[in-house]
Design an enzyme around this catalytic site. Structure first.
Site, mmCIF file in Angstrom:
data_model
loop_
_atom_site.group_PDB
_atom_site.id
_atom_site.type_symbol
_atom_site.label_atom_id
_atom_site.label_comp_id
_atom_site.label_asym_id
_atom_site.label_seq_id
_atom_site.Cartn_x
_atom_site.Cartn_y
_atom_site.Cartn_z
ATOM 1 N N GLU A 34 0.833 -1.196 0.000
ATOM 2 C CA GLU A 34 0.000 0.000 0.000
ATOM 3 C C GLU A 34 0.871 1.252 0.000
ATOM 4 O OE1 GLU A 34 -1.927 -1.331 3.731
ATOM 5 O OE2 GLU A 34 -1.491 0.697 4.423
ATOM 6 N N CYS A 36 -0.375 1.925 9.101
ATOM 7 C CA CYS A 36 0.549 1.043 8.388
ATOM 8 C C CYS A 36 0.074 -0.391 8.159
ATOM 9 C CB CYS A 36 1.779 0.905 9.285
ATOM 10 S SG CYS A 36 3.141 1.839 8.765
ATOM 11 N N CYS A 42 7.140 -5.481 15.161
ATOM 12 C CA CYS A 42 6.620 -4.530 16.153
ATOM 13 C C CYS A 42 5.181 -4.891 16.528
ATOM 14 C CB CYS A 42 6.688 -3.097 15.623
ATOM 15 S SG CYS A 42 8.370 -2.565 15.259
ATOM 16 N N LEU A 58 11.086 5.455 17.954
ATOM 17 C CA LEU A 58 11.658 5.134 19.268
ATOM 18 C C LEU A 58 10.632 4.414 20.146
ATOM 19 C CD1 LEU A 58 14.392 5.534 20.655
ATOM 20 C CD2 LEU A 58 13.453 7.553 21.766
HETATM 21 N N1 SAH Z 1 9.867 0.306 9.598
HETATM 22 C C1 SAH Z 1 9.947 1.724 9.647
HETATM 23 C C2 SAH Z 1 8.937 2.466 8.775
HETATM 24 C C3 SAH Z 1 7.528 1.961 8.726
HETATM 25 S S1 SAH Z 1 6.416 2.295 10.036
HETATM 26 C C4 SAH Z 1 9.898 2.212 11.059
HETATM 27 O O1 SAH Z 1 9.791 1.396 11.969
HETATM 28 O O2 SAH Z 1 10.049 3.404 11.291
HETATM 29 C C5 SAH Z 1 6.138 4.028 10.031
HETATM 30 C C6 SAH Z 1 5.799 4.549 11.430
HETATM 31 O O3 SAH Z 1 4.460 4.180 11.812
HETATM 32 C C7 SAH Z 1 6.706 3.991 12.506
HETATM 33 O O4 SAH Z 1 7.058 4.995 13.415
HETATM 34 C C8 SAH Z 1 5.820 2.961 13.163
HETATM 35 O O5 SAH Z 1 6.295 2.641 14.431
HETATM 36 C C9 SAH Z 1 4.476 3.649 13.130
HETATM 37 N N2 SAH Z 1 3.327 2.777 13.311
HETATM 38 C C10 SAH Z 1 3.142 1.527 12.855
HETATM 39 N N3 SAH Z 1 1.953 1.040 13.234
HETATM 40 C C11 SAH Z 1 1.351 2.031 13.941
HETATM 41 C C12 SAH Z 1 0.092 2.133 14.601
HETATM 42 N N4 SAH Z 1 -0.772 1.121 14.608
HETATM 43 N N5 SAH Z 1 -0.187 3.293 15.209
HETATM 44 C C13 SAH Z 1 0.692 4.328 15.187
HETATM 45 N N6 SAH Z 1 1.868 4.295 14.593
HETATM 46 C C14 SAH Z 1 2.207 3.143 13.988
#
Ligand code: SAH
Length: 342
Positions: free
Chosen positions: A84, A330, A108, A212
């Site tokens: 996406e 995401c 994550c 972070l």
């Molecule tokens: N892998 C990379 C980029 C992709 S995620 C990274 O970890 O930075 C982009 C951002 O969206 C990251 O900060 C991630 O932690 C956050 N993110 C992912 N899922 C989320 C959610 N459900 N709610 C809020 N932020 C989220």
């Protein structure tokens, strides 16, 4: 695939096929205009047949438009894999959020992109393709670029696909590509310390963003498995060195998860960690993912968290949420489309 090639590489490709260099230029222009092979009108049929196998086969499979104007695209590649990409309209222009991998292997706990693991890396031309298709969809072309900003924040961990992501940055910022300023490109990472160091050597003018999401290693490990590999201190140290080398401000994403990372002690620890670093914190209220049990905080709590950071001398803002009615976070939309197509 031909969208992996720089302008020079495309001309070499044409020469290898025994064609004049201008054919390479025509193919390059067609790709950068987001055209399918069928839509190219200035190449002879016999030549199209020859390049058919190498010509990009990505396409927009579905498009969803949010009430706030945000558009989400499901892009399908030649092998049937989908990712996406998101288009957001701001006052200063359009920003696209691109995926760097099909799925993700970082695991994550709050993120939908990683639910099915990593399927594969995207090539540089596939990362680029998402942008070219969207640029075309909103009326742009190779000569008429509609998109001004790029965030590598879609599914995948960009630094886990290092070489392809770097070549994508080279391609898109080249004046023979769409010539997007590196200052308008953000790369977001969960903090692969060795790769942050490698990235600093590239001396790009991009903005580095660190996800972070915690101020104690033990808490970070609960939500981000990568914390078992790298300590928060090591990430901050890598950021300091990155800044010394590039002089680019470092951004931090801090997604507030109820009871995990949202206490006043977290504010104090975060302020200490980022002291003397030219940093900005984006506070993000968690976008709850239905397959996950983690809970978000209120927007009000997010504003309070950001205000406390500011009173401790750390620059901070609360991230606007966009496209919530179309599976905002995401990877959510991709999972929905995968489920529906089963
Ligand atoms: N892998 C990379 C980029 C992709 S995620 C990274 O970890 O930075 C982009 C951002 O969206 C990251 O900060 C991630 O932690 C956050 N993110 C992912 N899922 C989320 C959610 N459900 N709610 C809020 N932020 C989220």
């Amino acid at each position: 695939m031909l969208s992996d090639f720089s302008f020079e590489e495309m001309k070499e490709y044409a020469l290898k096929l025994g064609l004049p260099a201008f054919r390479g230029e025509q193919i390059f222009n067609a790709i950068y205009s987001g055209k399918t092979l069928e839509e190219i009108t200035n190449l002879p049929k016999a030549l199209k047949d020859i390049i058919a196998e190498d010509y990009p086969k990505y396409k927009i499979l579905k498009k969803f438009i949010s009430r706030d104007g945000t558009q989400k695209f499901i892009i399908e590649f030649g092998d049937g894999n989908i990712v996406e990409s998101v288009l957001m309209k701001y006052k200063y222009g359009y920003t696209v959020c691109l995926s760097s991998q099909v799925g993700c292997r970082m695991g994550c706990k709050f993120c939908a992109s990683t639910l099915g693991g990593l399927a594969r890396n995207l090539s540089c031309g596939e990362i680029l393709g998402q942008l070219l298709l969207i640029n075309r969809d909103i009326g742009g072309s190779e000569k008429n670029r509609q998109i001004t900003n790029i965030v590598l924040m879609g599914s995948g961990e960009p630094l886990d696909n290092f070489d392809n992501v770097c070549k994508f940055i080279d391609l898109i910022s080249s004046n023979r590509g769409l010539n997007i300023s590196q200052r308008n490109i953000s790369l977001s990472t969960c903090g692969l310390v060795d790769k942050i160091q490698k990235l600093s050597e590239k001396q790009y003018n991009i903005s580095l963003t660190i996800s972070l999401h915690a101020t104690l290693d033990e808490k970070r490990k609960e939500v981000m498995p990568i914390a078992k590999r790298w300590k928060i201190e090591e990430i901050i140290d890598a950021c300091r060195k990155y800044y010394d080398k590039t002089r680019r401000r470092i951004y931090f994403e801090y997604t507030l998860i109820k009871g995990v990372n949202d206490s006043n002690d977290d504010v104090v620890r975060l302020s200490k960690l980022l002291k003397n670093l030219n940093a900005h914190v984006n506070v993000i209220p968690l976008n709850e993912v239905k397959e996950r049990s983690l809970k978000g905080t209120t927007r009000l709590a997010a504003y309070q968290f950001a205000d406390l950071l500011k009173s401790n001398g750390v620059s901070a803002t609360v991230r606007r949420t966009m496209g919530e009615d179309i599976a905002g976070a995401c990877g959510q939309l991709r999972n929905k489309v995968l489920r529906e197509n089963k």
